[in-house]
Design an enzyme around this catalytic site. Structure first.
Site, PDB file in Angstrom:
ATOM      1  N   GLU A  81       0.686  -1.134  -0.255  1.00  0.00           N
ATOM      2  CA  GLU A  81      -0.041   0.009   0.051  1.00  0.00           C
ATOM      3  C   GLU A  81       0.892   1.120  -0.121  1.00  0.00           C
ATOM      4  OE1 GLU A  81      -2.019   0.067   4.073  1.00  0.00           O
ATOM      5  OE2 GLU A  81      -1.484  -2.066   3.723  1.00  0.00           O
ATOM      6  N   CYS A 113      -3.900  -4.778   4.144  1.00  0.00           N
ATOM      7  CA  CYS A 113      -3.057  -5.594   4.799  1.00  0.00           C
ATOM      8  C   CYS A 113      -3.482  -6.966   4.362  1.00  0.00           C
ATOM      9  CB  CYS A 113      -3.321  -5.276   6.276  1.00  0.00           C
ATOM     10  SG  CYS A 113      -2.683  -3.607   6.447  1.00  0.00           S
ATOM     11  N   HIS A 240      -3.059 -11.359  11.536  1.00  0.00           N
ATOM     12  CA  HIS A 240      -2.703 -10.047  11.160  1.00  0.00           C
ATOM     13  C   HIS A 240      -2.795  -9.216  12.573  1.00  0.00           C
ATOM     14  CE1 HIS A 240      -2.531  -6.103   9.526  1.00  0.00           C
ATOM     15  NE2 HIS A 240      -3.735  -5.893   9.607  1.00  0.00           N
TER      16      HIS A 240
END
Lengths: 409, 74
Positions: A81, A113, A240
């Site tokens: 990103e 993500c 994550h």
């Protein structure tokens, strides 16, 4: 045919700042550190960008391959990103500086993500299809942070760096359970990077969607895997990790939904989740590399010598999420531990708050395209020399006619 | 509102119950981001409802949160 991750390496910069030092400098309540469960965050230097982070993460993996295996890398994907151009990919620069062959697909993917996991799954499907026997794919999650005081408590939780994953039919690190996955995606604006200079985030919305997508993607996994159970199917979990406090809340929510007694939640967290949080606590959120930093952490700190099934959860704002799984064993732990990640992380230069704020000012334009620019190592050379531990690193040296320049230093 | 109040007091045990009013916000009451997510997800579980994230856009305080959740009860 087995398919999965053959090698994994982490590069998280050369500098860090302690979370306590950062919170004190910002005038934020240090007691909140308990919720963040963070000790330090990685910080980029002016000569580091998404390209150098990716190359510096992947180079040690390639150094361990013989020429035949290097030539077998038919696909290079950067997941970021932190793109440096709307058309030209980070991967194009990475391909060059890693010296990969010209018969290689090169592309960049983006979905906050989540994107690296999407790339790993697409690559695994390609490799498993058998259309190119023996092929390998190199997927690199790479990003830089743009946070500053405006980010509040997200600032100490945001990392800097890359995770390189070599995907192949020799999965020493993680053998994917092919076909065992659940995805959940819908449009929302929980966080985004609308400009190369800043991020925006709606904290409540982001936490809510992370938790919502975990429940929903695991429900999708269970639809595909008969008898799958969040509590008993997975020996370890790697998720994550925007900050460890959210992972703890997610684990608590899943156990509550599974009907587990409240008394058992803390012990289960310590056994199945805590090992995955120790390296993220030293680095911060590595965007789409975060779940693989958690995997590396688990393989560094948990005992998987008897073999273990690990459940993995990737979430990317915007949003797309996936729950999937794979098998690890003693060889997985050996392969990851051979990369020396904890010692390297411990050797990063520890910044004072004053050095840190100067550094934020010096790196604020790292993603802003410039027709001509020169980046000097300057006063940051001492940090480079301390953190490099004797190995060559790629540095961003500037731009000429919008063409970004790099040198091994 | 009763279900919401119960979870607020569970997540923030040091809170004086009298402070949990329609016009108060979870943030003002000392709930951090994880606390706020816990309160909302646990209350939805208790009520057996699932509210799409976009519908939380106009939630400003405990009263508006309670009205949104109530609107999803069968």
């Amino acid at each position: 045919m087995d398919v999965g991750i053959e090698s994994l390496n982490v590069y998280a910069g050369l500098a860090r700042i302690g979370v306590r030092e950062l919170l004190a400098g910002r005038g934020l309540d240090p007691d909140r550190q308990a919720n963040l469960l963070m000790t330090s965050r990685s910080v980029g230097l002016p000569f580091e960008d998404p390209v150098t982070n990716a190359v510096n993460a992947a180079a040690p993996i390639l150094a361990g391959l013989d020429p035949t295996d290097r030539a077998a890398i038919e696909l290079l994907v950067t997941s970021t990103e932190s793109g440096v151009d709307l058309s030209k990919s980070v991967a194009s620069y990475v391909h060059d500086h890693l010296g990969l062959g010209r018969a290689c697909r090169v592309l960049e993917v983006k979905q906050a993500c989540y994107a690296a996991t999407g790339a790993v799954q697409l690559a695994a499907g390609y490799l498993a299809s058998g259309v190119s026997p023996g092929a390998k794919a190199l997927v690199i999650a790479t990003d830089v942070a743009l946070v500053d005081a405006r980010a509040g408590f997200a600032e100490p939780a945001t990392g800097h760096g890359a995770v390189a994953l070599l995907v192949s039919d020799r999965p020493r690190v993680l053998t994917l359970d092919l076909g065992a996955f659940g995805c959940h995606s819908y449009e929302t604006l929980d966080s985004a990077r609308p400009s190369p200079r800043f991020d925006i985030a709606d904290v409540d919305r982001s936490l809510f969607t992370y938790l919502d997508c975990l429940t929903s993607s695991f429900a999708g996994y269970r639809d595909r895997v008969d008898g799958a159970d969040f509590v008993t199917t997975f020996d370890q979990l790697a998720m994550h990790t925007p900050f460890a406090g959210l992972v703890r809340a997610a684990h608590r929510k899943m156990l509550r939904e599974a009907g587990t007694s409240v008394d058992l939640v803390a012990a289960d967290f310590e056994r199945r989740v805590a090992p995955s949080l120790r390296l993220p606590a030293m680095v911060g959120n590595l965007c789409s590399g975060s779940v693989y930093l958690a995997l590396a952490s688990m393989l560094t700190h948990a005992d998987v010598s008897a073999g273990a099934r690990v459940g993995l959860y990737a979430y990317g704002s915007g949003c797309s999420a996936e729950f999937f799984s794979g098998l690890v064993d003693a060889g997985s732990a050996r392969a990851v531990q051979a990369m020396g990640i904890p010692a390297y992380l411990a050797g990063r230069y520890e910044l004072t708050f004053a050095e840190y704020t100067q550094l934020l000012a010096d790196t604020a334009d790292v993603l802003v395209p410039a027709e001509h620019r020169t980046v000097e190592l300057g006063g940051y050379r001492k940090i480079l020399e301390r953190g490099r531990a004797g190995r060559p690193l790629l540095a961003h040296t500037g731009a000429k006619d919008y063409h970004r320049r790099y040198e091994w230093v | 509102m009763a279900a919401l109040r119960r979870r607020v007091l569970e997540v923030l045990p040091d809170l004086d119950p009298a402070q949990v009013t329609d016009g108060s916000s979870l943030k003002e009451l000392g709930a951090n981001s994880v606390d706020r997510a816990d309160v909302v997800t646990m209350t939805m579980d208790d009520l057996g409802i699932s509210v799409p994230v976009r519908e939380f856009h106009d939630v400003r305080d405990i009263g508006s949160l309670a009205r949104l959740l109530r609107g999803h009860l069968g």
